[in-house]
Design an enzyme around this catalytic site. Sequence first.
Site, PDB file in Angstrom:
ATOM      1  N   ARG A  87     -31.225 -55.189  -0.210  1.00 25.63           N
ATOM      2  CA  ARG A  87     -31.239 -56.154   0.883  1.00 25.63           C
ATOM      3  C   ARG A  87     -32.666 -56.648   1.051  1.00 25.63           C
ATOM      4  O   ARG A  87     -33.582 -56.167   0.397  1.00 25.63           O
ATOM      5  CB  ARG A  87     -30.648 -55.579   2.185  1.00 25.63           C
ATOM      6  CG  ARG A  87     -30.716 -54.105   2.434  1.00 25.63           C
ATOM      7  CD  ARG A  87     -32.071 -53.569   2.807  1.00 25.63           C
ATOM      8  NE  ARG A  87     -32.730 -54.376   3.789  1.00 25.63           N
ATOM      9  CZ  ARG A  87     -34.031 -54.457   3.907  1.00 25.63           C
ATOM     10  NH1 ARG A  87     -34.830 -53.773   3.094  1.00 25.63           N
ATOM     11  NH2 ARG A  87     -34.592 -55.200   4.823  1.00 25.63           N
TER      12      ARG A  87
ATOM     13  N   ARG B  79     -24.299 -63.393   0.631  1.00 27.13           N
ATOM     14  CA  ARG B  79     -24.976 -63.331   1.933  1.00 27.13           C
ATOM     15  C   ARG B  79     -25.519 -64.729   2.244  1.00 27.13           C
ATOM     16  O   ARG B  79     -26.364 -65.237   1.506  1.00 27.13           O
ATOM     17  CB  ARG B  79     -26.106 -62.282   1.911  1.00 27.13           C
ATOM     18  CG  ARG B  79     -25.574 -60.862   1.681  1.00 27.13           C
ATOM     19  CD  ARG B  79     -26.549 -59.808   2.105  1.00 27.13           C
ATOM     20  NE  ARG B  79     -26.749 -59.785   3.527  1.00 27.13           N
ATOM     21  CZ  ARG B  79     -27.760 -59.166   4.133  1.00 27.13           C
ATOM     22  NH1 ARG B  79     -28.661 -58.525   3.407  1.00 27.13           N
ATOM     23  NH2 ARG B  79     -27.874 -59.170   5.447  1.00 27.13           N
TER      24      ARG B  79
ATOM     25  N   GLN C 238     -32.686 -50.743   9.736  1.00 22.40           N
ATOM     26  CA  GLN C 238     -33.648 -50.925   8.633  1.00 22.40           C
ATOM     27  C   GLN C 238     -35.068 -50.555   9.077  1.00 22.40           C
ATOM     28  O   GLN C 238     -35.893 -50.192   8.247  1.00 22.40           O
ATOM     29  CB  GLN C 238     -33.652 -52.388   8.154  1.00 22.40           C
ATOM     30  CG  GLN C 238     -32.397 -52.800   7.412  1.00 22.40           C
ATOM     31  CD  GLN C 238     -31.424 -53.498   8.352  1.00 22.40           C
ATOM     32  OE1 GLN C 238     -31.330 -53.147   9.536  1.00 22.40           O
ATOM     33  NE2 GLN C 238     -30.687 -54.464   7.842  1.00 22.40           N
TER      34      GLN C 238
ATOM     35  N   ASP D  60     -36.060 -64.717   6.535  1.00 23.38           N
ATOM     36  CA  ASP D  60     -35.038 -64.867   5.497  1.00 23.38           C
ATOM     37  C   ASP D  60     -34.863 -66.316   5.092  1.00 23.38           C
ATOM     38  O   ASP D  60     -34.427 -66.612   3.983  1.00 23.38           O
ATOM     39  CB  ASP D  60     -33.711 -64.278   5.979  1.00 23.38           C
ATOM     40  CG  ASP D  60     -33.849 -62.777   6.145  1.00 23.38           C
ATOM     41  OD1 ASP D  60     -34.306 -62.338   7.216  1.00 23.38           O
ATOM     42  OD2 ASP D  60     -33.551 -62.055   5.187  1.00 23.38           O
TER      43      ASP D  60
ATOM     44  N   ASN E 187     -34.718 -64.711  11.027  1.00 23.44           N
ATOM     45  CA  ASN E 187     -35.034 -63.331  10.653  1.00 23.44           C
ATOM     46  C   ASN E 187     -34.008 -62.422  11.324  1.00 23.44           C
ATOM     47  O   ASN E 187     -33.130 -62.876  12.064  1.00 23.44           O
ATOM     48  CB  ASN E 187     -36.473 -62.989  11.074  1.00 23.44           C
ATOM     49  CG  ASN E 187     -36.975 -61.737  10.405  1.00 23.44           C
ATOM     50  OD1 ASN E 187     -36.858 -61.574   9.196  1.00 23.44           O
ATOM     51  ND2 ASN E 187     -37.509 -60.809  11.178  1.00 23.44           N
ATOM     52  N   LYS E 188     -34.100 -61.140  11.049  1.00 26.83           N
ATOM     53  CA  LYS E 188     -33.113 -60.171  11.536  1.00 26.83           C
ATOM     54  C   LYS E 188     -32.862 -60.336  13.036  1.00 26.83           C
ATOM     55  O   LYS E 188     -33.797 -60.557  13.808  1.00 26.83           O
ATOM     56  CB  LYS E 188     -33.627 -58.764  11.202  1.00 26.83           C
ATOM     57  CG  LYS E 188     -32.729 -57.620  11.602  1.00 26.83           C
ATOM     58  CD  LYS E 188     -31.321 -57.744  11.073  1.00 26.83           C
ATOM     59  CE  LYS E 188     -31.244 -57.824   9.567  1.00 26.83           C
ATOM     60  NZ  LYS E 188     -29.885 -58.165   9.070  1.00 26.83           N
TER      61      LYS E 188
HETATM   62  O1  MRU Z   1     -30.063 -57.817   6.456  1.00 26.97           O
HETATM   63  P1  MRU Z   1     -31.283 -57.524   5.660  1.00 26.97           P
HETATM   64  O2  MRU Z   1     -31.745 -56.125   5.751  1.00 26.97           O
HETATM   65  O3  MRU Z   1     -31.168 -58.037   4.249  1.00 26.97           O
HETATM   66  O4  MRU Z   1     -32.326 -58.434   6.397  1.00 26.97           O
HETATM   67  C1  MRU Z   1     -33.475 -58.840   5.822  1.00 26.97           C
HETATM   68  C2  MRU Z   1     -34.562 -58.294   6.575  1.00 26.97           C
HETATM   69  O5  MRU Z   1     -34.892 -57.168   6.350  1.00 26.97           O
HETATM   70  C3  MRU Z   1     -35.264 -59.053   7.560  1.00 26.97           C
HETATM   71  O6  MRU Z   1     -34.698 -60.024   8.259  1.00 26.97           O
HETATM   72  C4  MRU Z   1     -36.686 -59.201   7.159  1.00 26.97           C
HETATM   73  O7  MRU Z   1     -37.459 -59.097   8.281  1.00 26.97           O
HETATM   74  C5  MRU Z   1     -36.999 -60.445   6.391  1.00 26.97           C
HETATM   75  S1  MRU Z   1     -36.402 -60.458   4.786  1.00 26.97           S
HETATM   76  C6  MRU Z   1     -37.504 -59.648   3.945  1.00 26.97           C
END
Ligand code: MRU
Length: 364
Positions: A54, A93, A205, A246, A256-257
């Site tokens: 991920r 995704r 995470q 992202d 972002n998350k």
């Molecule tokens: O759902 P994930 O774990 O793939 O999400 C990505 C992330 O870890 C974050 O949003 C991150 O801060 C940016 S992507 C490296």
Amino acid sequence: MLLFGRHYRSIWVDEQALETVCVIDQRHLPYRLVIETLRTEEDTAAAIRDMHVRGAGLIGAAAAYGVWLAVCRAGSDPGQAAQAAGRMLAATRPTAVNLTWAADRVCAAVRAAGDPPSARQAAYLEAGRIADEDAASCRAIGRFGADILAGISRRAGRPINILTHCNAGSLAFVDYGTATAPIYEAHRRGIRLHIYVDETRPLNQGSKLTAFELGQNGIPHTIITDNAGGHLMQHGLVDAVLVGSDRTTRTGDVANKIGTYLKALAAHAHHVPFYVALPISSIDWQLTDGVREIPIETRSEDEVLSITGQTSDGRLETVRLAPQGSRAANYGFDVTPARYVTALITEKGVCEASETGLKPFRPD
Ligand code: MRU
């Protein structure tokens, strides 16, 4: 990245085996290091969808290698096989733009190559270039970001506190990470820092991966609940927020998350600088309004209704957290509008989060 005392990348080709890609299965971290082998594009798609791998950069590199694996098994029409694999991988995704970007790059290399053996070679080389460029970009982000942290540290005259959300670390990219790269580089330069790590429900995470990475690299850190950031900022306990992205629009809006937006609002209210570290590959130059245009992944409600951890005898176990019959909504990401972002830290330099700020990095 340093894991259990050894240097790893998060994805690599097993040169001893025929057409095999290795990844760290992140579902087992921080408890155990499990290496998974991917032999087909379907293996790769499942690893991305189910989050064995991920993070924006890593799923991009994985998609690139997934297209290569498809081309290896293709018959007389490698271009068609690459295209079909690219479509399947990109659908796993929706929020991170690197998936499509990387798959398209490998497909273009395959189209340009011609016959099947040259197509296989071209796909292998292009996927390798994508992985290498990802690591190099993160390294450069680290240098630019560490200069910012050095300034904050000089002004503070004490160890500085950085808050981060989710894992935009080495594990989310091929190496070094984006939000973590400035931290690693600053630590290497002797800048004293301490990181507040948001646990990042529902999949944690932050507490599972970021805390693990920081610990492996000797960086002082404290895990906090996702709701604690506002309190810390209100009490002057955070010198800067540093997160990844992202997908970033050409105007500087950042996906972002989930939970990042609330941190940005709190940072804005308390005059805490809010930095986003990202490779230029994660900018979607087509989009201008992140809130309306960036697709937000929704995932299984089970991720919210339950939690997975390690039992005292070393098994991974999932337990339910909510009443039977209660439903959950699971939004994977949110969008922070550019006006709340102090600056973007890219591999080409630091810029304002705006169309003008990003213009020098635009490919056209
Ligand atoms: O759902 P994930 O774990 O793939 O999400 C990505 C992330 O870890 C974050 O949003 C991150 O801060 C940016 S992507 C490296």
